[in-house]
Design a protein around this motif. Structure first.
Motif, short mmCIF file in Angstrom:
data_model
loop_
_atom_site.label_atom_id
_atom_site.label_comp_id
_atom_site.label_asym_id
_atom_site.label_seq_id
_atom_site.Cartn_x
_atom_site.Cartn_y
_atom_site.Cartn_z
N LYS A 106 53.76 45.29 33.57
CA LYS A 106 53.88 45.22 31.55
C LYS A 106 53.74 46.80 31.73
O LYS A 106 54.83 47.92 31.09
CB LYS A 106 53.07 44.76 31.21
CG LYS A 106 53.08 45.48 29.32
CD LYS A 106 51.51 44.96 28.91
CE LYS A 106 51.39 44.71 27.38
NZ LYS A 106 51.91 46.05 27.22
N LEU A 107 53.30 47.89 31.75
CA LEU A 107 53.08 49.26 31.86
C LEU A 107 55.09 49.77 31.73
O LEU A 107 55.92 50.73 31.70
CB LEU A 107 52.17 50.00 32.79
CG LEU A 107 52.17 51.60 32.37
CD1 LEU A 107 51.58 51.54 31.04
CD2 LEU A 107 51.93 51.80 34.29
N ILE A 121 57.30 56.52 36.27
CA ILE A 121 57.21 57.02 37.63
C ILE A 121 55.81 56.37 37.63
O ILE A 121 54.75 57.10 37.52
CB ILE A 121 57.16 58.39 38.10
CG1 ILE A 121 59.08 59.13 37.80
CG2 ILE A 121 57.05 58.49 39.60
CD1 ILE A 121 59.79 58.48 39.60
N PHE A 122 55.90 55.79 38.58
CA PHE A 122 54.30 55.03 38.71
C PHE A 122 53.56 54.88 40.30
O PHE A 122 54.15 54.71 41.63
CB PHE A 122 54.25 53.82 38.23
CG PHE A 122 55.24 53.21 37.46
CD1 PHE A 122 54.39 52.92 36.44
CD2 PHE A 122 56.75 53.11 37.01
CE1 PHE A 122 55.06 52.95 34.85
CE2 PHE A 122 57.12 53.09 35.84
CZ PHE A 122 56.53 52.92 34.65
N ALA A 141 54.56 60.66 35.16
CA ALA A 141 54.34 59.77 35.96
C ALA A 141 52.77 59.20 35.45
O ALA A 141 51.76 60.06 35.42
CB ALA A 141 53.61 60.62 37.30
N PHE A 142 52.95 58.27 35.73
CA PHE A 142 51.50 57.28 35.34
C PHE A 142 50.33 57.32 36.95
O PHE A 142 51.06 56.91 37.69
CB PHE A 142 51.82 55.86 34.97
CG PHE A 142 52.80 55.66 33.62
CD1 PHE A 142 51.52 55.36 32.27
CD2 PHE A 142 53.74 56.45 33.95
CE1 PHE A 142 52.45 56.04 31.42
CE2 PHE A 142 54.59 56.30 32.27
CZ PHE A 142 53.50 55.78 31.23
N LEU A 200 58.67 60.05 42.93
CA LEU A 200 58.57 61.46 41.92
C LEU A 200 59.60 62.50 42.38
O LEU A 200 59.58 63.76 42.13
CB LEU A 200 57.04 61.82 42.00
CG LEU A 200 56.61 63.15 41.40
CD1 LEU A 200 56.81 63.28 39.93
CD2 LEU A 200 54.84 62.74 41.11
N GLN A 201 58.69 63.14 44.13
CA GLN A 201 59.72 64.07 44.69
C GLN A 201 60.85 63.93 44.41
O GLN A 201 61.37 65.43 44.16
CB GLN A 201 59.51 63.84 46.19
CG GLN A 201 60.18 65.19 46.90
CD GLN A 201 60.04 64.81 48.52
OE1 GLN A 201 58.63 65.02 49.24
NE2 GLN A 201 61.14 64.88 48.69
#
Ligand code: GTP
Ligand code: MG
Length: 200
Positions: free
Chosen positions: A167-168, A176-177, A153-154, A189-190
């Motif tokens: 880009k990321l 997951i951002f 997770a970013f 995320l959940q």
């Protein structure tokens, strides 16, 4: 599936004084100050549940939270999990002996906890290639059992402009951002967490 309740269960120094391994656990790990406690609060929709701070090194124990989800299944309307807020890796400002003990307790938890199902590795989206995160990634991949998954997770994506974010996402297609500030990426995320734990 909805997260409907979250409460603090207990703190522990190591696996020895931890609660019984009776409920599936999701561990939030990563560098100090990356946003571990904040993401736990975002998921639980409770601001002060896990203590967060702009000063690195805020979380110094293994903190267990009991999480209740509501399912669509009338026969089994609720399921439970634990979220585990961990101290940050690589926090420089504590004494060497204390740091060694922390790292021992932390790695002990990550390596030996039988009910640990998901490693959520948080990475600062502005600095995705740090050595410390590469080491964490290598370590977790090395210890990971067949029943466990790693979610990358970013965090703090509100600090990126749109081309940096694009880009990321290209560089880490499975990531997951997340922004805790703007509440972005929290549902994804959940969903990823509950999919692994409960098959959604
Ligand atoms: N801009 C921005 N700031 C964030 C975000 N998430 C966390 N922060 C800030 O980053 C700082 C650290 O957050 P914490 O959640 O305490 O970080 P931590 O990883 O738990 O830190 P330790 O417990 O020290 O290991 C706080 O000042 C937060 O407000 C985010 O998504 N965006
Ligand atoms: Mg913390």
């Amino acid at each position: 599936m909805n997260l409907i309740d979250a409460k603090f269960l207990q703190s522990a120094q190591s696996i020895e004084d931890s609660p019984p391994p009776s409920v599936a656990e999701v561990a939030f790990l990563g560098r100090s100050n990356v946003g571990k406690s904040s993401i736990l609060n975002s998921l639980c929709k409770q601001k002060g549940l896990a203590k967060s701070s702009s000063t690195p090194g805020k979380t110094q124990l293994i903190n267990y939270f009991e999480i209740k989800f509501k399912t669509q299944d009338l026969e089994a309307p609720y399921v439970y999990a634990r979220f585990v807020d961990l101290p940050g890796f690589g926090y420089a400002k504590v004494a060497k002996t204390l740091k060694a003990a922390w790292n021992r307790n932390l790695t002990g938890y990550l390596e030996q906890r039988v009910n640990l199902q998901i490693f959520v590795h948080l990475i600062d989206s502005r600095h995705p290639e740090l050595d410390i995160d590469k080491n964490v990634d290598e370590f977790v991949n090395h210890i990971k059992r067949g029943d466990q998954i790693i979610i990358n997770a970013f965090t703090k994506i509100d600090k990126l402009n749109s081309s940096e974010l694009q880009k990321l996402k290209r560089d880490y297609p499975d990531g997951i951002f997340v922004s805790n500030l703007k509440k972005q990426g929290i549902i994804e995320l959940q969903n990823k967490i509950t999919e692994h734990l409960f098959g959604n």
